[in-house]
Write an enzyme that holds these catalytic residues in place. Structure first.
Site, PDB file in Angstrom:
ATOM      1  N   GLU A  99     -19.220  -7.539   3.003  1.00 38.67           N
ATOM      2  CA  GLU A  99     -19.744  -6.360   2.315  1.00 38.67           C
ATOM      3  C   GLU A  99     -21.014  -5.816   2.962  1.00 38.67           C
ATOM      4  OE1 GLU A  99     -16.783  -8.312   0.101  1.00 38.67           O
ATOM      5  OE2 GLU A  99     -18.681  -9.193   0.746  1.00 38.67           O
ATOM      6  N   CYS A 151     -24.520 -15.242   6.061  1.00 39.76           N
ATOM      7  CA  CYS A 151     -24.212 -16.545   6.647  1.00 39.76           C
ATOM      8  C   CYS A 151     -22.730 -16.829   6.481  1.00 39.76           C
ATOM      9  CB  CYS A 151     -25.042 -17.628   5.947  1.00 39.76           C
ATOM     10  SG  CYS A 151     -24.653 -19.293   6.514  1.00 39.76           S
ATOM     11  N   VAL A 152     -22.072 -17.089   7.612  1.00 42.68           N
ATOM     12  CA  VAL A 152     -20.671 -17.484   7.612  1.00 42.68           C
ATOM     13  C   VAL A 152     -20.592 -18.848   8.290  1.00 42.68           C
ATOM     14  CG1 VAL A 152     -18.334 -16.923   8.374  1.00 42.68           C
ATOM     15  CG2 VAL A 152     -19.900 -15.082   7.711  1.00 42.68           C
ATOM     16  N   THR A 159      -9.964 -22.748   8.543  1.00 39.11           N
ATOM     17  CA  THR A 159      -9.119 -21.738   9.185  1.00 39.11           C
ATOM     18  C   THR A 159      -9.988 -20.885  10.116  1.00 39.11           C
ATOM     19  OG1 THR A 159      -9.488 -20.022   7.519  1.00 39.11           O
ATOM     20  CG2 THR A 159      -7.747 -21.636   7.064  1.00 39.11           C
ATOM     21  N   HIS A 175     -10.703 -17.840   9.505  1.00 42.07           N
ATOM     22  CA  HIS A 175     -11.218 -16.755   8.668  1.00 42.07           C
ATOM     23  C   HIS A 175     -12.618 -16.319   9.104  1.00 42.07           C
ATOM     24  CE1 HIS A 175     -11.589 -14.327   5.068  1.00 42.07           C
ATOM     25  NE2 HIS A 175     -12.739 -14.909   4.795  1.00 42.07           N
ATOM     26  N   ARG A 200     -31.131 -22.374  11.605  1.00 39.25           N
ATOM     27  CA  ARG A 200     -31.341 -20.981  12.011  1.00 39.25           C
ATOM     28  C   ARG A 200     -31.989 -20.140  10.904  1.00 39.25           C
ATOM     29  NH1 ARG A 200     -27.796 -23.481  14.705  1.00 39.25           N
ATOM     30  NH2 ARG A 200     -27.145 -22.933  16.805  1.00 39.25           N
TER      31      ARG A 200
END
Length: 173
Positions: A56, A78-79, A84, A86, A125
């Site tokens: 978003e 943050c990812v 998977t 994704h 980070r």
């Protein structure tokens, strides 16, 4: 940019768009971005807008840039890699879309999306051993605003562009 020359109270208005997802990390990124802004622009000019997640950041960051209210936008999220692929799709979509929004609007959008393999790397980070990528993204946006102003021959906010060696230059050793 020389932070010593950016102490005017009429700071360029900047928006931070920060994801609530992985909030233990993104709250630290936001704090870093806010501290970097306060150090260079003590007069304020900062709004914080929450986003539900990293994906978003695209729509909300672009919307903020398109308002004409902000000279810069900092997108923070943050990812963390899961089971998977994704994460790859989210990261690529956010990076490409924010870059396109920057070109379309002429408003620099700082890329503060931390993309890591695990939580420890994310925390490193977000104020840990690898610095704070939120602060880095804010510095990049403020430097970009100053560079754009210099290109246009303006000095509306009293910010200066100073060429210096980059402490983030990994190739310099």
């Amino acid at each position: 940019m020389d932070p010593a020359n950016s102490t005017r109270p009429d700071a360029p208005p900047v928006a931070i768009v920060v994801s609530r997802y992985n909030g233990s990390v993104t709250s630290r990124l936001r704090e870093g971005a806010e501290a970097a802004h306060a150090a260079r622009c003590p007069g304020g000019g900062l709004d914080v807008i929450e986003a539900p997640g990293a994906y978003e950041l695209i729509a909300i960051g672009a919307a903020a840039a398109k308002t004409g209210r902000y000279r810069g936008v900092v997108a923070l999220g943050c990812v963390i890699k899961g089971e998977t692929d994704h994460d790859r799709y989210i990261n690529e979509a956010v990076a490409n879309s924010l870059g396109a929004a920057t070109v379309e609007t002429g408003v620099p959008i700082g890329f503060g999306l931390v993309t890591t393999n695990d939580v420890e790397q994310a925390m490193d980070r977000a104020g840990g051993t690898n610095g704070n990528k939120g602060a880095d993204a804010m510095d990049a946006v403020l430097d970009s605003i100053a560079a754009i102003d210099a290109i246009r021959g303006a000095d509306e906010y009293g910010l200066r562009v100073t060429l210096k060696s980059d402490p983030n230059d990994k190739a310099a050793g």
